[in-house]
Design an enzyme around this catalytic site. Sequence first.
Site, PDB file in Angstrom:
ATOM      1  N   GLU A  73      28.417-118.420 -12.939  1.00 21.71           N
ATOM      2  CA  GLU A  73      29.393-119.386 -13.473  1.00 21.71           C
ATOM      3  C   GLU A  73      30.379-118.729 -14.447  1.00 21.71           C
ATOM      4  O   GLU A  73      31.566-119.045 -14.449  1.00 21.71           O
ATOM      5  CB  GLU A  73      28.633-120.520 -14.197  1.00 21.71           C
ATOM      6  CG  GLU A  73      29.501-121.559 -14.845  1.00 21.71           C
ATOM      7  CD  GLU A  73      30.345-122.351 -13.852  1.00 21.71           C
ATOM      8  OE1 GLU A  73      29.786-123.118 -13.080  1.00 21.71           O
ATOM      9  OE2 GLU A  73      31.588-122.182 -13.862  1.00 21.71           O
TER      10      GLU A  73
ATOM     11  N   GLU B 197      40.508-106.409 -21.106  1.00 19.26           N
ATOM     12  CA  GLU B 197      39.442-105.526 -20.627  1.00 19.26           C
ATOM     13  C   GLU B 197      39.621-104.166 -21.310  1.00 19.26           C
ATOM     14  O   GLU B 197      40.708-103.863 -21.828  1.00 19.26           O
ATOM     15  CB  GLU B 197      39.551-105.339 -19.102  1.00 19.26           C
ATOM     16  CG  GLU B 197      39.462-106.618 -18.302  1.00 19.26           C
ATOM     17  CD  GLU B 197      38.093-107.286 -18.353  1.00 19.26           C
ATOM     18  OE1 GLU B 197      37.078-106.618 -18.139  1.00 19.26           O
ATOM     19  OE2 GLU B 197      38.048-108.493 -18.620  1.00 19.26           O
TER      20      GLU B 197
ATOM     21  N   LYS C 231      39.041-113.316  -9.736  1.00 14.84           N
ATOM     22  CA  LYS C 231      38.560-114.672 -10.030  1.00 14.84           C
ATOM     23  C   LYS C 231      39.011-115.643  -8.932  1.00 14.84           C
ATOM     24  O   LYS C 231      38.274-116.554  -8.555  1.00 14.84           O
ATOM     25  CB  LYS C 231      39.067-115.105 -11.407  1.00 14.84           C
ATOM     26  CG  LYS C 231      38.414-114.289 -12.539  1.00 14.84           C
ATOM     27  CD  LYS C 231      39.119-114.474 -13.862  1.00 14.84           C
ATOM     28  CE  LYS C 231      38.449-113.693 -14.982  1.00 14.84           C
ATOM     29  NZ  LYS C 231      39.255-113.608 -16.203  1.00 14.84           N
TER      30      LYS C 231
ATOM     31  N   GLY D  98      22.775-105.514 -21.385  1.00 18.49           N
ATOM     32  CA  GLY D  98      24.023-105.543 -22.161  1.00 18.49           C
ATOM     33  C   GLY D  98      23.896-106.421 -23.393  1.00 18.49           C
ATOM     34  O   GLY D  98      23.374-107.540 -23.321  1.00 18.49           O
TER      35      GLY D  98
ATOM     36  N   LYS E 103      32.704-110.634 -12.752  1.00 12.31           N
ATOM     37  CA  LYS E 103      33.594-111.071 -11.648  1.00 12.31           C
ATOM     38  C   LYS E 103      33.990-109.911 -10.758  1.00 12.31           C
ATOM     39  O   LYS E 103      34.206-110.087  -9.554  1.00 12.31           O
ATOM     40  CB  LYS E 103      34.849-111.769 -12.194  1.00 12.31           C
ATOM     41  CG  LYS E 103      35.786-110.890 -13.005  1.00 12.31           C
ATOM     42  CD  LYS E 103      35.715-111.175 -14.465  1.00 12.31           C
ATOM     43  CE  LYS E 103      36.365-110.136 -15.325  1.00 12.31           C
ATOM     44  NZ  LYS E 103      36.376-110.472 -16.728  1.00 12.31           N
TER      45      LYS E 103
ATOM     46  N   GLY F 209      26.721-106.667 -25.668  1.00 13.87           N
ATOM     47  CA  GLY F 209      28.084-106.627 -26.221  1.00 13.87           C
ATOM     48  C   GLY F 209      28.534-108.046 -26.529  1.00 13.87           C
ATOM     49  O   GLY F 209      27.751-108.867 -26.994  1.00 13.87           O
TER      50      GLY F 209
ATOM     51  N   ILE G 140      34.816-122.431 -19.099  1.00 15.88           N
ATOM     52  CA  ILE G 140      35.100-123.642 -18.311  1.00 15.88           C
ATOM     53  C   ILE G 140      34.105-123.698 -17.142  1.00 15.88           C
ATOM     54  O   ILE G 140      34.031-122.766 -16.352  1.00 15.88           O
ATOM     55  CB  ILE G 140      36.540-123.631 -17.726  1.00 15.88           C
ATOM     56  CG1 ILE G 140      37.571-123.313 -18.813  1.00 15.88           C
ATOM     57  CG2 ILE G 140      36.850-124.943 -17.036  1.00 15.88           C
ATOM     58  CD1 ILE G 140      39.006-123.177 -18.290  1.00 15.88           C
TER      59      ILE G 140
HETATM   60  P1  NAP Z   1      30.968-105.334 -23.764  1.00 12.18           P
HETATM   61  O1  NAP Z   1      31.243-106.068 -25.028  1.00 12.18           O
HETATM   62  O2  NAP Z   1      31.677-104.065 -23.502  1.00 12.18           O
HETATM   63  O3  NAP Z   1      29.378-105.079 -23.704  1.00 12.18           O
HETATM   64  C1  NAP Z   1      28.763-104.322 -22.735  1.00 12.18           C
HETATM   65  C2  NAP Z   1      27.303-104.131 -23.126  1.00 12.18           C
HETATM   66  O4  NAP Z   1      26.631-103.499 -22.055  1.00 12.18           O
HETATM   67  C3  NAP Z   1      27.099-103.252 -24.353  1.00 12.18           C
HETATM   68  O5  NAP Z   1      26.064-103.765 -25.139  1.00 12.18           O
HETATM   69  C4  NAP Z   1      26.700-101.891 -23.775  1.00 12.18           C
HETATM   70  O6  NAP Z   1      25.796-101.165 -24.604  1.00 12.18           O
HETATM   71  C5  NAP Z   1      25.993-102.299 -22.500  1.00 12.18           C
HETATM   72  N1  NAP Z   1      26.147-101.333 -21.420  1.00 12.18           N
HETATM   73  C6  NAP Z   1      27.270-101.041 -20.724  1.00 12.18           C
HETATM   74  N2  NAP Z   1      27.013-100.113 -19.781  1.00 12.18           N
HETATM   75  C7  NAP Z   1      25.717 -99.805 -19.886  1.00 12.18           C
HETATM   76  C8  NAP Z   1      24.847 -98.927 -19.199  1.00 12.18           C
HETATM   77  N3  NAP Z   1      25.279 -98.155 -18.188  1.00 12.18           N
HETATM   78  N4  NAP Z   1      23.552 -98.875 -19.579  1.00 12.18           N
HETATM   79  C9  NAP Z   1      23.105 -99.655 -20.571  1.00 12.18           C
HETATM   80  N5  NAP Z   1      23.865-100.525 -21.274  1.00 12.18           N
HETATM   81  C10 NAP Z   1      25.157-100.595 -20.922  1.00 12.18           C
HETATM   82  O7  NAP Z   1      31.234-106.286 -22.510  1.00 12.18           O
HETATM   83  P2  NAP Z   1      31.417-107.865 -22.487  1.00 12.18           P
HETATM   84  O8  NAP Z   1      32.779-108.219 -22.951  1.00 12.18           O
HETATM   85  O9  NAP Z   1      30.241-108.501 -23.143  1.00 12.18           O
HETATM   86  O10 NAP Z   1      31.413-108.168 -20.914  1.00 12.18           O
HETATM   87  C11 NAP Z   1      30.231-108.117 -20.175  1.00 12.18           C
HETATM   88  C12 NAP Z   1      30.484-108.686 -18.770  1.00 12.18           C
HETATM   89  O11 NAP Z   1      30.899-110.050 -18.864  1.00 12.18           O
HETATM   90  C13 NAP Z   1      31.585-107.974 -17.976  1.00 12.18           C
HETATM   91  O12 NAP Z   1      31.244-107.985 -16.622  1.00 12.18           O
HETATM   92  C14 NAP Z   1      32.810-108.866 -18.219  1.00 12.18           C
HETATM   93  O13 NAP Z   1      33.778-108.755 -17.190  1.00 12.18           O
HETATM   94  C15 NAP Z   1      32.151-110.218 -18.198  1.00 12.18           C
HETATM   95  N6  NAP Z   1      32.906-111.254 -18.926  1.00 12.18           N
HETATM   96  C16 NAP Z   1      33.286-111.029 -20.191  1.00 12.18           C
HETATM   97  C17 NAP Z   1      33.974-112.020 -20.882  1.00 12.18           C
HETATM   98  C18 NAP Z   1      34.392-111.822 -22.298  1.00 12.18           C
HETATM   99  O14 NAP Z   1      34.967-112.735 -22.883  1.00 12.18           O
HETATM  100  N7  NAP Z   1      34.099-110.689 -22.924  1.00 12.18           N
HETATM  101  C19 NAP Z   1      34.280-113.227 -20.242  1.00 12.18           C
HETATM  102  C20 NAP Z   1      33.852-113.432 -18.918  1.00 12.18           C
HETATM  103  C21 NAP Z   1      33.161-112.436 -18.267  1.00 12.18           C
HETATM  104  P3  NAP Z   1      26.165-100.654 -26.085  1.00 12.18           P
HETATM  105  O15 NAP Z   1      26.357-101.891 -26.889  1.00 12.18           O
HETATM  106  O16 NAP Z   1      25.017 -99.864 -26.527  1.00 12.18           O
HETATM  107  O17 NAP Z   1      27.446 -99.881 -25.944  1.00 12.18           O
HETATM  108  N1  HSE Z   2      40.025-109.850 -19.685  1.00 15.26           N
HETATM  109  C1  HSE Z   2      39.625-111.164 -19.248  1.00 15.26           C
HETATM  110  C2  HSE Z   2      40.737-112.141 -19.605  1.00 15.26           C
HETATM  111  C3  HSE Z   2      38.324-111.546 -19.928  1.00 15.26           C
HETATM  112  O1  HSE Z   2      41.653-111.766 -20.363  1.00 15.26           O
HETATM  113  O2  HSE Z   2      40.719-113.268 -19.141  1.00 15.26           O
HETATM  114  C4  HSE Z   2      37.652-112.752 -19.334  1.00 15.26           C
HETATM  115  O3  HSE Z   2      37.326-112.584 -17.987  1.00 15.26           O
END
Ligand code: NAP
Ligand code: HSE
Length: 428
Positions: free
Chosen positions: A130, A191, A206, A11, A106, A13, A137
Amino acid sequence: MGAKLQVGVLGFGTVGSGVIHILEEHQEKISQVTGYDIAVKKVLVRDVEKARRYETNGFTLTTEPQDVLEDPEIAVIVEVMGSITTAREYILQALRAGKHVVTANKDLIALHGDELVAVAQENKCDLFYEASVAGGIPILRTIVNSLAADKIQKVMGIVNGTTNFMLTKMTEEKKTYEEALEEAQALGFAEADPTSDVDGIDAARKMVIMTRLAFGMNVQLDDVETNGIRTINKEDIEVAYQLGYKIKLVGTAEETNGSVNVNVGPVLLPRSHPLSGVNYENNAVFVTGAAVGETMFYGPGAGELPTATSVVSDLITVAKNSKLGTNGNAFNSYRHETKHTSKEQIFSKHYLRLTMVDKTGTFLKLTQIFAEAGVGFDKILQEPVDDFTASVVIVTHATSKAQLEQATKRVEEEPEMQIFTNYLVVEG
Ligand code: NAP
Ligand code: HSE
């Protein structure tokens, strides 16, 4: 430079970009702390042509998961792609191949944490997560390490940034639910499908993770009574404010005589409570310990760099363990028999808003119903809605969940009365 520790990232993203950026920016410090040059070797994406926020020099972008998972030089997999089925499959494969895993997922940990922890142990691999709770945090390690000496009694958390942002906008700026949601989506907190945010599911996941670590009990998502924020309206926010409270989406896990109750839902927090000051997308976790008393951990619950900091801290722990030869110990080794608190033992004050037919005797009937259930009133407000209907707000004294259910069930049987809102009220 120390020895190389090669990493495969699933990933690229929001979080993946942050991880790559932090590893690059803070390379020297990380190397000093761990004795390793932690280097990303391959990054899995869906589309290699997509424009990326950071340079892609120094590692290979691939759409083929096996390029990363089967690479013998990659010792650690960082899963930041999201999803449940595919991420689970890739993580299991990585662990079975002897690779350590760090994840921010999560959803996956709440649903399949047991299985993943068991496979990690069988293969003497580290599995850290974490970033899965409260983004930037460092709350999980705080619970597991810093508070290990204490007996944790209660964990209360504002752990969903999207709903906290929305409720702040609705309270402070009088925005509607729809306007607030649109803004949260535009800012990237929500999300992809915001249902899990607004219905409290993200927060419940969470809370499941934190409860397992804080109380050693293996609670499941179905054990968490979960309510979201869809039903919160302007009237409740205003009345709560007049009564000295703010409405927030709060997750609570509380231990009583060796059993635990976990719930997520809108609660009325006294405006003087530290969690009331947690606004916009920020998160906070309020932990009460028998010895330490009340502590609060506050900060950004989401976002590229805050979340990536937590992911990289896990990577640093893997590197340190590798140096010491101590990989394969579970993130949390505290276990306690899982017991759920009965309805008779769960006590709280409640805020109820109902309408009733405005005629002599109806109010008396209402008070009789509550008295029969043993529920006392702490505050009552009554306002006419029109010539025939009155709006009534009740704040009860602390009452058991069983007693409150008895009273509300009886009210629902009365054609002249209708309950619209039933939220917990936090005291103190
Ligand atoms: P995101 O921005 O949607 O990024 C997802 C990445 O994974 C993208 O680069 C996508 O590729 C790649 N991807 C998704 N499915 C795939 C597959 N089947 N095969 C290959 N590549 C794949 O997601 P994110 O916000 O970074 O979140 C990632 C994780 O962290 C999630 O589990 C989320 O719940 C967790 N999280 C996120 C945050 C936050 O603030 N965003 C906070 C805490 C936890 P492409 O770029 O090519 O589309
Ligand atoms: N959608 C989640 C939030 C992202 O709003 O807290 C972080 O887990």
